[in-house]
Design an enzyme around this catalytic site. Structure first.
Site, PDB file in Angstrom:
ATOM      1  N   TYR A   1       0.836  -1.205   0.000  1.00  0.00           N
ATOM      2  CA  TYR A   1       0.000   0.000   0.000  1.00  0.00           C
ATOM      3  C   TYR A   1       0.869   1.253   0.000  1.00  0.00           C
ATOM      4  O   TYR A   1       0.618   2.203  -0.758  1.00  0.00           O
ATOM      5  CB  TYR A   1      -0.908  -0.024   1.226  1.00  0.00           C
ATOM      6  CG  TYR A   1      -1.951   1.069   1.238  1.00  0.00           C
ATOM      7  CD1 TYR A   1      -3.019   1.040   0.346  1.00  0.00           C
ATOM      8  CD2 TYR A   1      -1.883   2.123   2.144  1.00  0.00           C
ATOM      9  CE1 TYR A   1      -3.993   2.033   0.349  1.00  0.00           C
ATOM     10  CE2 TYR A   1      -2.842   3.120   2.155  1.00  0.00           C
ATOM     11  CZ  TYR A   1      -3.892   3.075   1.271  1.00  0.00           C
ATOM     12  OH  TYR A   1      -4.858   4.066   1.281  1.00  0.00           O
TER      13      TYR A   1
ATOM     14  N   LYS B   1       0.773   4.088  -2.948  1.00  0.00           N
ATOM     15  CA  LYS B   1       0.381   5.477  -2.700  1.00  0.00           C
ATOM     16  C   LYS B   1       1.562   6.441  -2.872  1.00  0.00           C
ATOM     17  O   LYS B   1       1.366   7.602  -3.262  1.00  0.00           O
ATOM     18  CB  LYS B   1      -0.244   5.611  -1.311  1.00  0.00           C
ATOM     19  CG  LYS B   1      -1.593   4.914  -1.190  1.00  0.00           C
ATOM     20  CD  LYS B   1      -2.603   5.425  -2.227  1.00  0.00           C
ATOM     21  CE  LYS B   1      -3.978   4.810  -2.038  1.00  0.00           C
ATOM     22  NZ  LYS B   1      -4.966   5.316  -3.016  1.00  0.00           N
TER      23      LYS B   1
END
Length: 252
Positions: free
Chosen positions: A151, A155
């Site tokens: 993640y 991002k």
């Protein structure tokens, strides 16, 4: 009514931040295209929006062809695209040894490639409209987390994609920005909300002492897409209750 007569695409529109964002743009007069993988969720959101100004389109944004078809459907229905909100995203937990190759790739496909595919398909329309892209990044794209390797990587990529696209397309009249929420009360945060110890640990790090609601994020997305932000581009804006204001030292 800042978006009256404008056409806005929202990915991941079936719940959470995407749902709140779709409602916000619709309330301000926009034609809204709801994109997601589950038609039932999109239909639930659309049921509360004006039928004449709402279009549902099921698509997996990690697939280039499906992204292109979604943008075409929006342009065919409403005559163009003025705003793209790249909100669709998924998460998985684990450090580098605990993260399966397939899970890492899936997160990157949705969170990074999905933004790329949608932006690439929408850009010709956005250039004509002198429009805007708003990404949903995360505070996890501004700094690291424990056991969130995939993640964080995804991002972080979105955060820098915003900067690069903003530079590339500013002279063409297209602005590109992102919101960077901290913990938000959505389905993705379900595991944290259900574990009191984890929830309390998060709250200790957020000065406002509560998670964000999707309705806290949607107005900021609308602002970045609006003429009120006409000289703002390349910004990854924390919407995090003060979380990123800290240097990490404990509260004593």
């Amino acid at each position: 009514m800042r978006f009256e007569g404008k056409t806005v695409i929202v990915t991941g529109a079936g719940s959470g931040i995407g749902e709140a964002t779709a409602r916000r743009f619709s309330d301000e007069g926009a034609n809204v295209i709801l994109i997601g993988r589950t038609r039932e969720k999109l239909e639930r959101v659309a049921a509360n929006l004006p039928e004449a100004r709402t279009l549902i389109h099921t698509a997996d944004v990690s697939k280039a062809m499906q992204s292109a078809e979604a943008v075409k459907a929006a342009a065919d229905r409403f005559g163009g695209v003025d705003v793209l909100v790249n909100n669709a995203g998924i998460a998985t937990q684990g450090d580098v040894t605990a993260t399966e190759d397939s899970d890492f790739q899936k997160v990157m496909d949705v969170n990074v490639a999905g933004c790329f595919h949608m932006a690439k398909a929408a850009m010709p329309h956005l250039k004509r409209a002198k429009g805007a892209i708003v990404m949903t990044s995360s505070v996890s794209g501004l700094g690291g987390d424990w056991s969130m390797l995939a993640y964080n990587a995804s991002k972080g990529a979105v955060t820098n994609m915003v900067r690069a696209m903003a530079m590339d397309h500013a002279a063409e009249g297209v602005r590109v920005n992102a919101v960077c929420p901290s913990m938000t009360d959505t389905d993705m945060a379900g595991g944290i909300k259900e574990d009191q110890a984890k929830f309390d640990a998060f709250m200790k790090r957020i000065p406002m002492q509560r998670p964000a609601q999707p309705e806290d994020i949607a107005p900021v997305i609308a602002f970045l897409a609006s003429e009120d932000a006409r000289f703002v581009t390349g910004v990854n804006l924390p919407v995090d209750g003060g979380l990123s204001a800290s240097n990490g030292q404990p509260r004593l």
